[in-house]
Write a protein that holds these residues in place. Structure first.
Motif, PDB file in Angstrom:
ATOM      1  N   GLY A 212      31.115  37.307  43.251  1.00 30.85           N
ATOM      2  CA  GLY A 212      31.942  37.512  44.687  1.00 30.85           C
ATOM      3  C   GLY A 212      33.367  36.770  44.317  1.00 30.85           C
ATOM      4  O   GLY A 212      34.333  37.212  45.121  1.00 30.85           O
ATOM      5  N   ASP A 213      33.652  36.014  42.940  1.00 30.92           N
ATOM      6  CA  ASP A 213      34.970  35.536  42.848  1.00 30.92           C
ATOM      7  C   ASP A 213      36.200  36.408  42.465  1.00 30.92           C
ATOM      8  O   ASP A 213      37.323  36.207  42.885  1.00 30.92           O
ATOM      9  N   HIS A 214      35.799  37.583  41.999  1.00 26.72           N
ATOM     10  CA  HIS A 214      36.707  38.589  41.650  1.00 26.72           C
ATOM     11  C   HIS A 214      37.301  39.270  42.939  1.00 26.72           C
ATOM     12  O   HIS A 214      36.293  39.763  43.756  1.00 26.72           O
ATOM     13  N   PRO A 215      38.669  39.606  43.151  1.00 29.13           N
ATOM     14  CA  PRO A 215      39.063  40.010  44.550  1.00 29.13           C
ATOM     15  C   PRO A 215      38.676  41.464  44.822  1.00 29.13           C
ATOM     16  O   PRO A 215      38.376  41.880  45.815  1.00 29.13           O
ATOM     17  N   GLU A 216      38.114  42.084  43.469  1.00 27.17           N
ATOM     18  CA  GLU A 216      37.672  43.622  43.631  1.00 27.17           C
ATOM     19  C   GLU A 216      36.171  43.575  44.026  1.00 27.17           C
ATOM     20  O   GLU A 216      35.586  44.867  44.072  1.00 27.17           O
ATOM     21  N   ASP A 217      35.416  42.504  43.794  1.00 22.95           N
ATOM     22  CA  ASP A 217      34.007  42.498  44.180  1.00 22.95           C
ATOM     23  C   ASP A 217      33.512  42.825  45.553  1.00 22.95           C
ATOM     24  O   ASP A 217      32.455  43.072  45.836  1.00 22.95           O
ATOM     25  N   GLY A 218      34.392  42.508  46.570  1.00 21.51           N
ATOM     26  CA  GLY A 218      34.030  42.900  47.708  1.00 21.51           C
ATOM     27  C   GLY A 218      33.626  42.013  48.573  1.00 21.51           C
ATOM     28  O   GLY A 218      33.155  40.710  48.058  1.00 21.51           O
ATOM     29  N   SER A 219      33.233  42.019  50.029  1.00 21.27           N
ATOM     30  CA  SER A 219      32.704  40.762  50.614  1.00 21.27           C
ATOM     31  C   SER A 219      31.754  41.388  51.509  1.00 21.27           C
ATOM     32  O   SER A 219      31.396  40.628  52.504  1.00 21.27           O
ATOM     33  N   GLU A 220      30.988  42.445  51.194  1.00 21.02           N
ATOM     34  CA  GLU A 220      29.902  42.778  52.117  1.00 21.02           C
ATOM     35  C   GLU A 220      28.700  41.933  51.821  1.00 21.02           C
ATOM     36  O   GLU A 220      28.508  41.475  50.864  1.00 21.02           O
ATOM     37  N   THR A 221      27.896  41.643  52.987  1.00 22.21           N
ATOM     38  CA  THR A 221      26.810  40.781  52.825  1.00 22.21           C
ATOM     39  C   THR A 221      25.657  41.594  53.456  1.00 22.21           C
ATOM     40  O   THR A 221      25.517  42.512  54.109  1.00 22.21           O
ATOM     41  N   PHE A 222      24.332  41.030  53.220  1.00 22.85           N
ATOM     42  CA  PHE A 222      23.146  41.313  53.662  1.00 22.85           C
ATOM     43  C   PHE A 222      23.073  41.274  55.003  1.00 22.85           C
ATOM     44  O   PHE A 222      23.424  40.231  55.583  1.00 22.85           O
ATOM     45  N   ASP A 223      22.577  42.244  55.948  1.00 25.03           N
ATOM     46  CA  ASP A 223      22.616  42.089  57.199  1.00 25.03           C
ATOM     47  C   ASP A 223      21.265  41.512  57.679  1.00 25.03           C
ATOM     48  O   ASP A 223      21.419  40.914  58.687  1.00 25.03           O
ATOM     49  N   SER A 224      20.340  41.489  57.067  1.00 21.66           N
ATOM     50  CA  SER A 224      18.856  40.957  57.519  1.00 21.66           C
ATOM     51  C   SER A 224      18.183  40.572  56.224  1.00 21.66           C
ATOM     52  O   SER A 224      18.495  40.842  55.178  1.00 21.66           O
ATOM     53  N   GLY A 225      17.079  40.050  56.333  1.00 19.81           N
ATOM     54  CA  GLY A 225      16.082  39.712  55.281  1.00 19.81           C
ATOM     55  C   GLY A 225      16.305  38.237  54.683  1.00 19.81           C
ATOM     56  O   GLY A 225      17.285  37.447  55.184  1.00 19.81           O
ATOM     57  N   LYS A 226      15.534  38.080  53.649  1.00 19.71           N
ATOM     58  CA  LYS A 226      15.791  37.018  52.842  1.00 19.71           C
ATOM     59  C   LYS A 226      17.203  36.419  52.538  1.00 19.71           C
ATOM     60  O   LYS A 226      17.590  35.329  52.590  1.00 19.71           O
ATOM     61  N   PHE A 227      18.088  37.473  52.222  1.00 21.50           N
ATOM     62  CA  PHE A 227      19.453  37.181  51.758  1.00 21.50           C
ATOM     63  C   PHE A 227      20.522  37.293  52.933  1.00 21.50           C
ATOM     64  O   PHE A 227      21.734  37.574  52.470  1.00 21.50           O
TER      65      PHE A 227
END
Length: 110
Positions: free
Chosen positions: A20-35
Motif C-alpha cells: 500500500g505504500d505506492h501511491p498507485e496501489d489504491g486504498s481499497e480495503t476488505f469489507d468483512s471477514g478476517k481481513f
C-alpha cells in the motif's frame, strides 16, 4: 572503446516499505471477514508469494523474512521488492525496484 554519459532524465520514485505504500496501489480495503479494514493487494507492488520459497525464510539481499516483501512486474520479468527499495517510474511509464544505495548514488532531488 568509446565512452558514453547517461542523459539526465527526471524520474518519479517512491520508497516502499509495505503493501500500500505506492501511491498507485489504491486504498481499497476488505469489507468483512478476517481481513476487514486491511488493504487489498497493491496494484503496482503485489504481495510476494511463490510456491518454491517459504515466506518465513530470510531474503538473501536484506535478511528480512520474505513475508515482508513485495513483487513487481517489470519489462524484464518479475522482481522481488525488499522493504526500503525505491519504486522508479521510467521514461515510458514502466516501474521497477531500485536498492536504496544505488538510488542514492544515481539520483538527486529536483
Amino acid at each position: 572503446m568509446a565512452k558514453y554519459r547517461k542523459k539526465p532524465v527526471v524520474i518519479d520514485a517512491v520508497q516502499w516499505f509495505k503493501n500500500g505504500d505506492h501511491p498507485e496501489d489504491g486504498s481499497e480495503t476488505f469489507d468483512s471477514g478476517k481481513f476487514k479494514g486491511e488493504k487489498f493487494e497493491g496494484k503496482v507492488v503485489r504481495y510476494f508469494r511463490t510456491p518454491d520459497v517459504d515466506g518465513k525464510s530470510s531474503c538473501k539481499q536484506c535478511s528480512n523474512n520474505m513475508h515482508s516483501h513485495g513483487w513487481i512486474d517489470t519489462l524484464e520479468g518479475g522482481h522481488i521488492v525488499c522493504p526500503g527499495d525505491f519504486i522508479i517510474t521510467g521514461v515510458k511509464g514502466e516501474k521497477y525496484p531500485c536498492k536504496p544505495d544505488i538510488f542514492q548514488a544515481t539520483y538527486e532531488t529536483v
